[in-house]
Design a protein around this motif. Structure first.
Motif, PDB file in Angstrom:
ATOM      1  N   GLY A   1       0.806  -1.214   0.000  1.00  0.00           N
ATOM      2  CA  GLY A   1       0.000   0.000   0.000  1.00  0.00           C
ATOM      3  C   GLY A   1       0.837   1.261   0.000  1.00  0.00           C
ATOM      4  O   GLY A   1       0.446   2.295   0.521  1.00  0.00           O
ATOM      5  N   LEU A   2       2.030   1.163  -0.606  1.00  0.00           N
ATOM      6  CA  LEU A   2       2.905   2.342  -0.662  1.00  0.00           C
ATOM      7  C   LEU A   2       2.970   2.935  -2.065  1.00  0.00           C
ATOM      8  O   LEU A   2       3.558   3.986  -2.270  1.00  0.00           O
ATOM      9  CB  LEU A   2       4.324   1.971  -0.229  1.00  0.00           C
ATOM     10  N   GLY A   3       2.386   2.261  -3.029  1.00  0.00           N
ATOM     11  CA  GLY A   3       2.544   2.643  -4.437  1.00  0.00           C
ATOM     12  C   GLY A   3       2.158   4.076  -4.734  1.00  0.00           C
ATOM     13  O   GLY A   3       3.004   4.881  -5.124  1.00  0.00           O
ATOM     14  N   LEU A   4       0.892   4.437  -4.525  1.00  0.00           N
ATOM     15  CA  LEU A   4       0.417   5.770  -4.891  1.00  0.00           C
ATOM     16  C   LEU A   4       1.017   6.865  -4.020  1.00  0.00           C
ATOM     17  O   LEU A   4       1.572   7.837  -4.520  1.00  0.00           O
ATOM     18  CB  LEU A   4      -1.106   5.829  -4.805  1.00  0.00           C
ATOM     19  N   GLY A   5       0.884   6.685  -2.711  1.00  0.00           N
ATOM     20  CA  GLY A   5       1.399   7.696  -1.780  1.00  0.00           C
ATOM     21  C   GLY A   5       2.907   7.842  -1.915  1.00  0.00           C
ATOM     22  O   GLY A   5       3.444   8.950  -1.880  1.00  0.00           O
ATOM     23  N   GLY A   6       3.588   6.703  -2.065  1.00  0.00           N
ATOM     24  CA  GLY A   6       5.042   6.716  -2.213  1.00  0.00           C
ATOM     25  C   GLY A   6       5.450   7.434  -3.485  1.00  0.00           C
ATOM     26  O   GLY A   6       6.344   8.283  -3.476  1.00  0.00           O
ATOM     27  N   ALA A   7       4.772   7.114  -4.585  1.00  0.00           N
ATOM     28  CA  ALA A   7       5.091   7.763  -5.865  1.00  0.00           C
ATOM     29  C   ALA A   7       4.902   9.273  -5.745  1.00  0.00           C
ATOM     30  O   ALA A   7       5.699  10.062  -6.263  1.00  0.00           O
ATOM     31  CB  ALA A   7       4.213   7.193  -6.978  1.00  0.00           C
ATOM     32  N   ARG A   8       3.864   9.690  -5.024  1.00  0.00           N
ATOM     33  CA  ARG A   8       3.603  11.121  -4.861  1.00  0.00           C
ATOM     34  C   ARG A   8       4.760  11.819  -4.141  1.00  0.00           C
ATOM     35  O   ARG A   8       5.136  12.935  -4.483  1.00  0.00           O
ATOM     36  CB  ARG A   8       2.300  11.347  -4.085  1.00  0.00           C
ATOM     37  N   ARG A   9       5.322  11.124  -3.139  1.00  0.00           N
ATOM     38  CA  ARG A   9       6.432  11.729  -2.392  1.00  0.00           C
ATOM     39  C   ARG A   9       7.713  11.833  -3.212  1.00  0.00           C
ATOM     40  O   ARG A   9       8.615  12.589  -2.860  1.00  0.00           O
ATOM     41  CB  ARG A   9       6.703  10.916  -1.121  1.00  0.00           C
ATOM     42  N   LEU A  10       7.817  11.047  -4.276  1.00  0.00           N
ATOM     43  CA  LEU A  10       9.070  10.997  -5.025  1.00  0.00           C
ATOM     44  C   LEU A  10       9.134  12.000  -6.179  1.00  0.00           C
ATOM     45  O   LEU A  10      10.122  12.075  -6.881  1.00  0.00           O
ATOM     46  CB  LEU A  10       9.291   9.577  -5.571  1.00  0.00           C
ATOM     47  N   VAL A  11       8.052  12.751  -6.379  1.00  0.00           N
ATOM     48  CA  VAL A  11       8.035  13.683  -7.518  1.00  0.00           C
ATOM     49  C   VAL A  11       7.634  15.090  -7.062  1.00  0.00           C
ATOM     50  O   VAL A  11       7.257  15.294  -5.912  1.00  0.00           O
ATOM     51  CB  VAL A  11       7.057  13.189  -8.616  1.00  0.00           C
ATOM     52  N   ASN A  12       7.698  16.058  -7.962  1.00  0.00           N
ATOM     53  CA  ASN A  12       7.335  17.428  -7.620  1.00  0.00           C
ATOM     54  C   ASN A  12       5.848  17.694  -7.809  1.00  0.00           C
ATOM     55  O   ASN A  12       5.251  18.463  -7.063  1.00  0.00           O
ATOM     56  CB  ASN A  12       8.123  18.414  -8.479  1.00  0.00           C
ATOM     57  N   GLU A  13       5.278  17.107  -8.858  1.00  0.00           N
ATOM     58  CA  GLU A  13       3.847  17.310  -9.101  1.00  0.00           C
ATOM     59  C   GLU A  13       3.172  15.965  -9.288  1.00  0.00           C
ATOM     60  O   GLU A  13       3.733  15.060  -9.913  1.00  0.00           O
ATOM     61  CB  GLU A  13       3.645  18.174 -10.357  1.00  0.00           C
ATOM     62  N   PHE A  14       1.962  15.862  -8.740  1.00  0.00           N
ATOM     63  CA  PHE A  14       1.249  14.587  -8.775  1.00  0.00           C
ATOM     64  C   PHE A  14      -0.228  14.873  -8.970  1.00  0.00           C
ATOM     65  O   PHE A  14      -0.817  15.684  -8.264  1.00  0.00           O
ATOM     66  CB  PHE A  14       1.478  13.864  -7.442  1.00  0.00           C
ATOM     67  N   GLU A  15      -0.813  14.228  -9.960  1.00  0.00           N
ATOM     68  CA  GLU A  15      -2.247  14.429 -10.171  1.00  0.00           C
ATOM     69  C   GLU A  15      -2.898  13.085 -10.462  1.00  0.00           C
ATOM     70  O   GLU A  15      -2.359  12.277 -11.214  1.00  0.00           O
ATOM     71  CB  GLU A  15      -2.460  15.367 -11.364  1.00  0.00           C
ATOM     72  N   ILE A  16      -4.034  12.846  -9.823  1.00  0.00           N
ATOM     73  CA  ILE A  16      -4.729  11.591 -10.088  1.00  0.00           C
ATOM     74  C   ILE A  16      -6.187  11.878 -10.424  1.00  0.00           C
ATOM     75  O   ILE A  16      -6.847  12.689  -9.766  1.00  0.00           O
ATOM     76  CB  ILE A  16      -4.603  10.602  -8.895  1.00  0.00           C
ATOM     77  N   VAL A  17      -6.646  11.259 -11.496  1.00  0.00           N
ATOM     78  CA  VAL A  17      -8.048  11.389 -11.891  1.00  0.00           C
ATOM     79  C   VAL A  17      -8.593   9.980 -12.029  1.00  0.00           C
ATOM     80  O   VAL A  17      -8.042   9.170 -12.776  1.00  0.00           O
ATOM     81  CB  VAL A  17      -8.181  12.123 -13.244  1.00  0.00           C
ATOM     82  N   SER A  18      -9.645   9.696 -11.275  1.00  0.00           N
ATOM     83  CA  SER A  18     -10.187   8.340 -11.340  1.00  0.00           C
ATOM     84  C   SER A  18     -11.639   8.329 -10.907  1.00  0.00           C
ATOM     85  O   SER A  18     -12.068   9.158 -10.094  1.00  0.00           O
ATOM     86  CB  SER A  18      -9.382   7.413 -10.421  1.00  0.00           C
ATOM     87  N   ALA A  19     -12.394   7.424 -11.469  1.00  0.00           N
ATOM     88  CA  ALA A  19     -13.778   7.242 -11.047  1.00  0.00           C
ATOM     89  C   ALA A  19     -14.137   5.787 -11.303  1.00  0.00           C
ATOM     90  O   ALA A  19     -13.609   5.170 -12.229  1.00  0.00           O
ATOM     91  CB  ALA A  19     -14.701   8.171 -11.834  1.00  0.00           C
ATOM     92  N   PRO A  20     -15.018   5.226 -10.464  1.00  0.00           N
ATOM     93  CA  PRO A  20     -15.401   3.830 -10.638  1.00  0.00           C
ATOM     94  C   PRO A  20     -15.889   3.566 -12.068  1.00  0.00           C
ATOM     95  O   PRO A  20     -16.703   4.318 -12.590  1.00  0.00           O
ATOM     96  CB  PRO A  20     -16.532   3.640  -9.625  1.00  0.00           C
ATOM     97  N   GLY A  21     -15.337   2.535 -12.676  1.00  0.00           N
ATOM     98  CA  GLY A  21     -15.748   2.144 -14.020  1.00  0.00           C
ATOM     99  C   GLY A  21     -15.140   2.988 -15.132  1.00  0.00           C
ATOM    100  O   GLY A  21     -15.388   2.739 -16.314  1.00  0.00           O
TER     101      GLY A  21
END
Lengths: 141, 134
Positions: free
Chosen positions: B103-123
């Motif tokens: 469970g470190l993938g998303l949060g960890g990736a965010r800490r390793l970069v300067n800008e982070f954006e996620i767009v998601s919705a079920p389906g």
């Protein structure tokens, strides 16, 4: 580059006295990492190894999957009465791992193979001493 | 800000994760990132590529070299058309996983970069965009 579904590809595990030695020299895909975990536990039992030394000095990246694999190996080895030491982590990898949020709890580390072997020998001898003292006490009691 | 150069790669298998790591490394070197920053970018890419294989049912990454007035950067856009994420905030939390991972993938990736954006919705799949400037 990699044959898909190949089961031939394996990371070699060397036996040196009562220790097992693994040098990871390729950028591992996930299945290869998982098979190393399985192979190592089998070899610990088969060779009755007391310690495992994993050299990751060639690894340019340790992500959460490989980090988890290292933790699993250390935990499984401990259950099988063997110590694990991970050696040779590159500074850039160490910095990245910590920022990623992975501090490898339960995994012992050393700077290089020599220091790692020293650490393994030391802890195995310590355990042997404690065990023989325990046996003596049991006998004297 | 201009996109100087770009490349799209398919991500379907564990082997593709390795290939994405190698491609991102090559781009980061070309852009002159120092070693620690290369390693952070490659590690973040590895986490996000694995998410696509494990949860997204495959997808793509678009690698872009950026150039604005005073700096250069590398932007990676990971996109899949998988089941999507119901609660993005929870998914970003360390230790949260619906699979067998850490469970470190998303949060960890965010800490390793300067800008982070996620767009998601079920389906509707998931798109994660990360940027690191040098």
């Amino acid at each position: 580059m990699f044959e898909s579904g190949s089961s031939v590809e394996r990371i070699p595990i060397l036996k040196m006295g009562s220790y097992l030695l693994v040098t990871i020299q390729v950028d591992m895909h996930d299945r290869l990492a998982t098979s190393l975990q399985d192979d190592l536990t089998a070899r610990i039992v088969e060779t009755r190894a007391r310690g495992v030394l994993i050299d990751i000095s060639s690894l340019e990246v340790v992500d959460s999957f490989i980090g988890r694999m290292l933790g699993n190996i250390a935990a499984m080895a401990r259950v099988l009465d063997a110590e694990t030491v991970v050696v040779g982590m590159r500074p850039a990898v160490a910095i990245t791992l910590v920022e990623l949020g992975l501090s490898l709890p339960g995994v012992r580390t050393a700077l290089n193979v020599d220091k790692g072997m020293e650490l393994l020998r030391g802890s195995v001898e310590r355990v042997a001493k404690v065990n023989s003292r325990g046996r003596r006490q049991a006998r004297d009691a | 800000m201009a996109v100087v150069k770009h490349e799209t790669r398919e991500i379907r298998s564990a082997e593709d994760i390795v290939l994405v790591r190698q491609a991102v490394r090559a781009w980061a070197i070309e852009l002159g990132f120092r070693l620690v920053d290369q390693t952070k970018l490659v590690t973040a890419a590895s986490e996000l590529a694995r998410n696509i294989v494990d949860y997204g049912g495959g997808g793509t990454v678009v690698i872009e070299a950026l150039n604005d007035a005073e700096r250069r950067g590398l932007r990676l856009r990971f996109e899949d058309h998988g089941p999507g994420i119901e609660d993005v905030d929870t998914a970003l939390r360390d230790g949260y996983t619906t699979g067998g991972g850490l469970g470190l993938g998303l949060g960890g990736a965010r800490r390793l970069v300067n800008e982070f954006e996620i767009v998601s919705a079920p389906g509707r799949g998931t798109r994660v965009t990360i940027t690191r400037w040098r």
